[in-house]
Write a protein that holds these residues in place. Sequence first.
Motif, mmCIF file in Angstrom:
data_model
loop_
_atom_site.group_PDB
_atom_site.id
_atom_site.type_symbol
_atom_site.label_atom_id
_atom_site.label_comp_id
_atom_site.label_asym_id
_atom_site.label_seq_id
_atom_site.Cartn_x
_atom_site.Cartn_y
_atom_site.Cartn_z
ATOM 1 N N LYS A 13 0.729 -1.249 -0.049
ATOM 2 C CA LYS A 13 0.017 -0.012 -0.098
ATOM 3 C C LYS A 13 0.959 1.271 0.099
ATOM 4 C CE LYS A 13 -2.870 -1.251 3.415
ATOM 5 N NZ LYS A 13 -3.974 -1.315 4.235
ATOM 6 N N SER A 14 2.117 0.947 0.360
ATOM 7 C CA SER A 14 2.931 2.370 0.640
ATOM 8 C C SER A 14 3.272 2.540 -0.803
ATOM 9 C CB SER A 14 4.230 1.916 1.438
ATOM 10 O OG SER A 14 4.946 0.996 0.677
ATOM 11 N N MET A 15 3.093 1.932 -1.985
ATOM 12 C CA MET A 15 3.381 1.950 -3.341
ATOM 13 C C MET A 15 2.311 2.539 -4.176
ATOM 14 S SD MET A 15 7.014 1.716 -3.475
ATOM 15 C CE MET A 15 6.772 2.824 -2.022
ATOM 16 N N ALA A 29 -0.797 -4.606 5.137
ATOM 17 C CA ALA A 29 0.363 -3.787 4.516
ATOM 18 C C ALA A 29 0.273 -3.832 2.967
ATOM 19 C CB ALA A 29 1.628 -4.483 5.009
ATOM 20 N N CYS A 30 -0.462 -4.651 2.596
ATOM 21 C CA CYS A 30 -0.573 -4.952 0.996
ATOM 22 C C CYS A 30 -1.949 -5.076 0.613
ATOM 23 C CB CYS A 30 -0.073 -6.021 0.593
ATOM 24 S SG CYS A 30 1.921 -6.007 0.974
ATOM 25 N N LEU A 31 -2.411 -4.854 -0.784
ATOM 26 C CA LEU A 31 -3.486 -5.176 -1.460
ATOM 27 C C LEU A 31 -3.468 -6.466 -2.395
ATOM 28 C CD1 LEU A 31 -4.462 -1.531 -2.380
ATOM 29 C CD2 LEU A 31 -5.527 -2.806 -0.506
ATOM 30 N N ASP A 345 7.543 0.118 5.094
ATOM 31 C CA ASP A 345 7.904 1.630 5.056
ATOM 32 C C ASP A 345 8.903 1.978 4.776
ATOM 33 O OD1 ASP A 345 5.343 1.200 6.488
ATOM 34 O OD2 ASP A 345 6.372 1.023 8.588
ATOM 35 N N TRP A 346 10.009 1.232 4.265
ATOM 36 C CA TRP A 346 11.272 1.427 3.629
ATOM 37 C C TRP A 346 11.546 1.674 2.203
ATOM 38 C CZ3 TRP A 346 13.814 3.931 7.520
ATOM 39 C CH2 TRP A 346 13.436 3.421 8.780
#
Length: 405
Positions: A13-15, A29-31, A345-346
């Motif tokens: 999800k951070s991307m 953390a993901c889709l 997160d990184w």
Amino acid sequence: MMARIVCDVVVPKSMVAHPARFGGTDTGACLRGDLHIDSSGHVHLQTSAFSTTPRMVLPALAEAHCHLDKCHSIFRMDNVGGDLLEAIERQRQDKANWTADDLAARASRGLAEAQNAGCAALRTHIDWGDTAEPPLAWTVVNDLGARSPMDVHCAALTGVAEMADKSYCTTVARAVAQGNGALGAFIHGQPDIAKALTNMFDAATRFGLPLDFHVDESLEDLNGVETVADAAIACNFEGPILCGHAVSLIRKTPDHLSRIVDKLQKAGITICALPTTNLYLQGRVAGTPEDRGLSRLQELRDAGVAISVASDNVGDAFCPLGQHNPMAALNLAALSAHLDPPFEDWLALITTNASRAMGLDPLYVDSAPLSKLRISDAESTADLVAGRAPLLPLADAFFEVQPPK
């Protein structure tokens, strides 16, 4: 009409710029879901009924700091080792071998390695030399970059003392602008750099250039990064500024670090850590080193300062090892700077943050063109950062299916 899909993928999800609109199943953390190409040529997820081991999709990487003019020259050097100053001298001696053919061969190898690692953008520093006119390496590497499928930009690596000469600085900046590059300098404890920085910020504003500094590449008590921040704030510079290394921040007291961090945030400066070269050169003692040649990655991020990591030197006097692979640099940074999970997160350190620092629009999975998306068999971001599975072009993974009637 046949649909083009990739079955069962996960996307951090951070991307994703707009996770709520991207589709799929939220796994934390993901889709997760089947990846479809929409009518605009971008991708989105649809809920999947598959129960396979999913593959991971993310935007292409950005290599924000490397040295294609120096790379893969180690084969000409015997008994390389020592600190930064020794590496500078050994590499200076090797410049006698820098013909057009030699530069093209070594830089082409570096570009191919970065592309194979999953990069879509790359900034390479080019040693400028003593005269204001562009060196041979600038011409050779710019020509190679113009033919590369990656977005390749060269940064002029000048001596900051020379940039105090306004005519010199303007000549360099004009040449850099013609090559769509970045203006930069090496700052390493020189006593008076205010005039040079004024000239550089003025030239960058005039020619619309990003700035990129090698700064405080030492465990000594240097303060170039704060001086750069002061100069940026004083002239209200609006372009991107990247400061590579900033190792001296590791030695600052909490009060001094807080003061500098506040300025970095106000100036919009990105700090780029370069773990391979800095761990290899910094903290040299007779035996095993006790100090780590790293910037304050965790403290900077927690304070809201943009950070990135990059490959820096590869196979030269500054680092006889290394590779043109930002993911490998993130791996080493995680180990040496204790960057703990979740590694989602990184990922910005080698994608969105790095792109912004280079003056490029950041890539996100839901908005990037298909040519700038990558896929991996990694089962988690920990697997991805560990390098257990390569990044491959996403376009090659699609297949066509007939939609149900």
